[in-house]
Design a protein around this motif. Sequence first.
Motif, PDB file in Angstrom:
ATOM      1  N   MET A 111       0.842  -1.194   0.000  1.00  0.00           N
ATOM      2  CA  MET A 111       0.000   0.000   0.000  1.00  0.00           C
ATOM      3  C   MET A 111       0.875   1.241   0.000  1.00  0.00           C
ATOM      4  SD  MET A 111      -3.178  -0.940  -0.074  1.00  0.00           S
ATOM      5  CE  MET A 111      -4.101   0.491   0.424  1.00  0.00           C
ATOM      6  N   LEU A 112       0.644   2.117  -0.962  1.00  0.00           N
ATOM      7  CA  LEU A 112       1.323   3.404  -1.028  1.00  0.00           C
ATOM      8  C   LEU A 112       0.406   4.431  -0.369  1.00  0.00           C
ATOM      9  CD1 LEU A 112       3.576   5.296  -2.187  1.00  0.00           C
ATOM     10  CD2 LEU A 112       2.054   5.591  -4.160  1.00  0.00           C
ATOM     11  N   THR A 113       0.934   5.173   0.598  1.00  0.00           N
ATOM     12  CA  THR A 113       0.172   6.226   1.252  1.00  0.00           C
ATOM     13  C   THR A 113       0.874   7.549   0.993  1.00  0.00           C
ATOM     14  OG1 THR A 113      -0.522   4.694   2.991  1.00  0.00           O
ATOM     15  CG2 THR A 113      -0.794   7.046   3.429  1.00  0.00           C
ATOM     16  N   VAL A 114       0.155   8.480   0.367  1.00  0.00           N
ATOM     17  CA  VAL A 114       0.688   9.813   0.086  1.00  0.00           C
ATOM     18  C   VAL A 114      -0.192  10.805   0.830  1.00  0.00           C
ATOM     19  CG1 VAL A 114       1.228  11.506  -1.696  1.00  0.00           C
ATOM     20  CG2 VAL A 114       1.424   9.066  -2.214  1.00  0.00           C
ATOM     21  N   SER A 115       0.440  11.713   1.584  1.00  0.00           N
ATOM     22  CA  SER A 115      -0.350  12.741   2.260  1.00  0.00           C
ATOM     23  C   SER A 115       0.175  14.115   1.866  1.00  0.00           C
ATOM     24  CB  SER A 115      -0.325  12.553   3.775  1.00  0.00           C
ATOM     25  OG  SER A 115       0.934  12.861   4.307  1.00  0.00           O
ATOM     26  N   VAL A 116      -0.763  15.031   1.698  1.00  0.00           N
ATOM     27  CA  VAL A 116      -0.448  16.396   1.269  1.00  0.00           C
ATOM     28  C   VAL A 116      -1.068  17.348   2.286  1.00  0.00           C
ATOM     29  CG1 VAL A 116      -0.681  18.088  -0.590  1.00  0.00           C
ATOM     30  CG2 VAL A 116      -0.546  15.645  -1.148  1.00  0.00           C
ATOM     31  N   GLY A 117      -0.251  18.275   2.790  1.00  0.00           N
ATOM     32  CA  GLY A 117      -0.748  19.257   3.742  1.00  0.00           C
ATOM     33  C   GLY A 117      -1.786  20.174   3.119  1.00  0.00           C
ATOM     34  N   LEU A 118      -2.709  20.627   3.953  1.00  0.00           N
ATOM     35  CA  LEU A 118      -3.760  21.526   3.480  1.00  0.00           C
ATOM     36  C   LEU A 118      -3.617  22.891   4.139  1.00  0.00           C
ATOM     37  CD1 LEU A 118      -6.814  19.103   3.489  1.00  0.00           C
ATOM     38  CD2 LEU A 118      -5.499  19.888   1.535  1.00  0.00           C
ATOM     39  N   GLY A 119      -2.381  23.374   4.253  1.00  0.00           N
ATOM     40  CA  GLY A 119      -2.124  24.622   4.960  1.00  0.00           C
ATOM     41  C   GLY A 119      -2.404  25.882   4.182  1.00  0.00           C
ATOM     42  N   VAL A 120      -2.492  25.833   2.894  1.00  0.00           N
ATOM     43  CA  VAL A 120      -2.663  27.045   2.089  1.00  0.00           C
ATOM     44  C   VAL A 120      -4.154  27.352   1.998  1.00  0.00           C
ATOM     45  CG1 VAL A 120      -2.235  28.116  -0.140  1.00  0.00           C
ATOM     46  CG2 VAL A 120      -0.619  26.445   0.753  1.00  0.00           C
ATOM     47  N   GLU A 121      -4.556  28.419   2.663  1.00  0.00           N
ATOM     48  CA  GLU A 121      -5.967  28.813   2.642  1.00  0.00           C
ATOM     49  C   GLU A 121      -6.238  29.709   1.440  1.00  0.00           C
ATOM     50  OE1 GLU A 121      -8.510  27.825   4.555  1.00  0.00           O
ATOM     51  OE2 GLU A 121      -7.117  26.464   5.562  1.00  0.00           O
ATOM     52  N   LYS A 122      -7.296  29.428   0.756  1.00  0.00           N
ATOM     53  CA  LYS A 122      -7.702  30.284  -0.357  1.00  0.00           C
ATOM     54  C   LYS A 122      -8.852  31.165   0.119  1.00  0.00           C
ATOM     55  CE  LYS A 122      -5.961  27.600  -4.059  1.00  0.00           C
ATOM     56  NZ  LYS A 122      -5.965  27.445  -5.450  1.00  0.00           N
ATOM     57  N   ALA A 123      -8.846  32.396  -0.336  1.00  0.00           N
ATOM     58  CA  ALA A 123      -9.902  33.324   0.047  1.00  0.00           C
ATOM     59  C   ALA A 123     -11.232  32.883  -0.563  1.00  0.00           C
ATOM     60  CB  ALA A 123      -9.549  34.727  -0.426  1.00  0.00           C
ATOM     61  N   GLU A 124     -12.299  33.139   0.195  1.00  0.00           N
ATOM     62  CA  GLU A 124     -13.627  32.818  -0.316  1.00  0.00           C
ATOM     63  C   GLU A 124     -14.001  33.798  -1.420  1.00  0.00           C
ATOM     64  OE1 GLU A 124     -16.839  32.212   2.372  1.00  0.00           O
ATOM     65  OE2 GLU A 124     -15.509  31.356   3.895  1.00  0.00           O
ATOM     66  N   ALA A 125     -14.895  33.375  -2.263  1.00  0.00           N
ATOM     67  CA  ALA A 125     -15.374  34.254  -3.334  1.00  0.00           C
ATOM     68  C   ALA A 125     -16.140  35.413  -2.717  1.00  0.00           C
ATOM     69  CB  ALA A 125     -16.267  33.473  -4.285  1.00  0.00           C
ATOM     70  N   ARG A 126     -16.008  36.564  -3.301  1.00  0.00           N
ATOM     71  CA  ARG A 126     -16.725  37.739  -2.794  1.00  0.00           C
ATOM     72  C   ARG A 126     -17.208  38.554  -3.979  1.00  0.00           C
ATOM     73  NH1 ARG A 126     -13.346  42.319  -2.748  1.00  0.00           N
ATOM     74  NH2 ARG A 126     -11.224  41.809  -3.313  1.00  0.00           N
ATOM     75  N   HIS A 127     -18.217  39.347  -3.718  1.00  0.00           N
ATOM     76  CA  HIS A 127     -18.758  40.222  -4.756  1.00  0.00           C
ATOM     77  C   HIS A 127     -17.912  41.477  -4.850  1.00  0.00           C
ATOM     78  CE1 HIS A 127     -22.414  37.995  -5.617  1.00  0.00           C
ATOM     79  NE2 HIS A 127     -22.417  37.680  -4.313  1.00  0.00           N
ATOM     80  N   VAL A 128     -17.721  41.962  -6.042  1.00  0.00           N
ATOM     81  CA  VAL A 128     -16.952  43.166  -6.283  1.00  0.00           C
ATOM     82  C   VAL A 128     -17.915  44.245  -6.763  1.00  0.00           C
ATOM     83  CG1 VAL A 128     -15.104  44.203  -7.654  1.00  0.00           C
ATOM     84  CG2 VAL A 128     -14.899  41.822  -6.877  1.00  0.00           C
ATOM     85  N   GLU A 129     -17.844  45.389  -6.127  1.00  0.00           N
ATOM     86  CA  GLU A 129     -18.725  46.496  -6.499  1.00  0.00           C
ATOM     87  C   GLU A 129     -18.267  47.066  -7.836  1.00  0.00           C
ATOM     88  OE1 GLU A 129     -19.946  50.922  -4.964  1.00  0.00           O
ATOM     89  OE2 GLU A 129     -19.285  49.440  -3.479  1.00  0.00           O
ATOM     90  N   ILE A 130     -19.220  47.283  -8.720  1.00  0.00           N
ATOM     91  CA  ILE A 130     -18.916  47.811 -10.048  1.00  0.00           C
ATOM     92  C   ILE A 130     -19.124  49.309 -10.026  1.00  0.00           C
ATOM     93  CG2 ILE A 130     -19.552  47.768 -12.489  1.00  0.00           C
ATOM     94  CD1 ILE A 130     -20.575  44.893 -11.995  1.00  0.00           C
ATOM     95  N   GLN A 131     -18.101  50.043 -10.405  1.00  0.00           N
ATOM     96  CA  GLN A 131     -18.177  51.503 -10.481  1.00  0.00           C
ATOM     97  C   GLN A 131     -18.678  51.870 -11.876  1.00  0.00           C
ATOM     98  OE1 GLN A 131     -17.424  53.516  -7.860  1.00  0.00           O
ATOM     99  NE2 GLN A 131     -17.038  51.663  -6.670  1.00  0.00           N
ATOM    100  N   HIS A 132     -19.427  52.946 -11.918  1.00  0.00           N
ATOM    101  CA  HIS A 132     -19.852  53.428 -13.235  1.00  0.00           C
ATOM    102  C   HIS A 132     -19.617  54.931 -13.324  1.00  0.00           C
ATOM    103  CE1 HIS A 132     -23.145  54.585 -10.804  1.00  0.00           C
ATOM    104  NE2 HIS A 132     -24.089  54.596 -11.721  1.00  0.00           N
ATOM    105  N   GLY A 133     -19.287  55.339 -14.495  1.00  0.00           N
ATOM    106  CA  GLY A 133     -18.995  56.762 -14.727  1.00  0.00           C
ATOM    107  C   GLY A 133     -20.264  57.593 -14.750  1.00  0.00           C
ATOM    108  N   SER A 134     -20.123  58.919 -14.490  1.00  0.00           N
ATOM    109  CA  SER A 134     -21.293  59.796 -14.500  1.00  0.00           C
ATOM    110  C   SER A 134     -21.545  60.431 -15.825  1.00  0.00           C
ATOM    111  CB  SER A 134     -21.197  60.905 -13.473  1.00  0.00           C
ATOM    112  OG  SER A 134     -19.936  61.184 -13.019  1.00  0.00           O
TER     113      SER A 134
END
Length: 134
Positions: A111-134
């Motif tokens: 049996m081959l056992t490979v383990s990989v650390g899960l230390g790198v946190e990725k940011a959650e998706a977020r909404h970006v406000e859209i600017q519009h010109g006047s």
Amino acid sequence: MATLTRRQRFPFPEIPDWFETIPSRLTMPAVRIEDYLEEGRYVLRAELPGMAPEDIDVVIGDGVLTVQAERTEREVDKSHSEIRYGEMSRSVTLPPGADEDDVKADYTNGMLTVSVGLGVEKAEARHVEIQHGS
């Protein structure tokens, strides 16, 4: 009146047997695996019985973990064999946050056992406000 029938012989009797095994001849056997999360690590276990550690290769990169192995056929006169020989490979996509620099591998009792650390946190998706010109 007697009817004569001609029995046609196939000139290459081994060819029909060969066609029955086409799927196993053309496809690379897959390495059988299981995977799970344990103690903050992604763990993949691969079933590789009868392999020597030097016949196994583990490659990680671009979010993919690949296990490759090769079993060499013994040169003996066999009357029957169900053992698969040749190259075997299996690739899995790593979960989000996998740290490709934190990898450990162990091969014990087939049996081959490979383990990989899960230390790198990725940011959650977020909404970006859209600017519009006047």
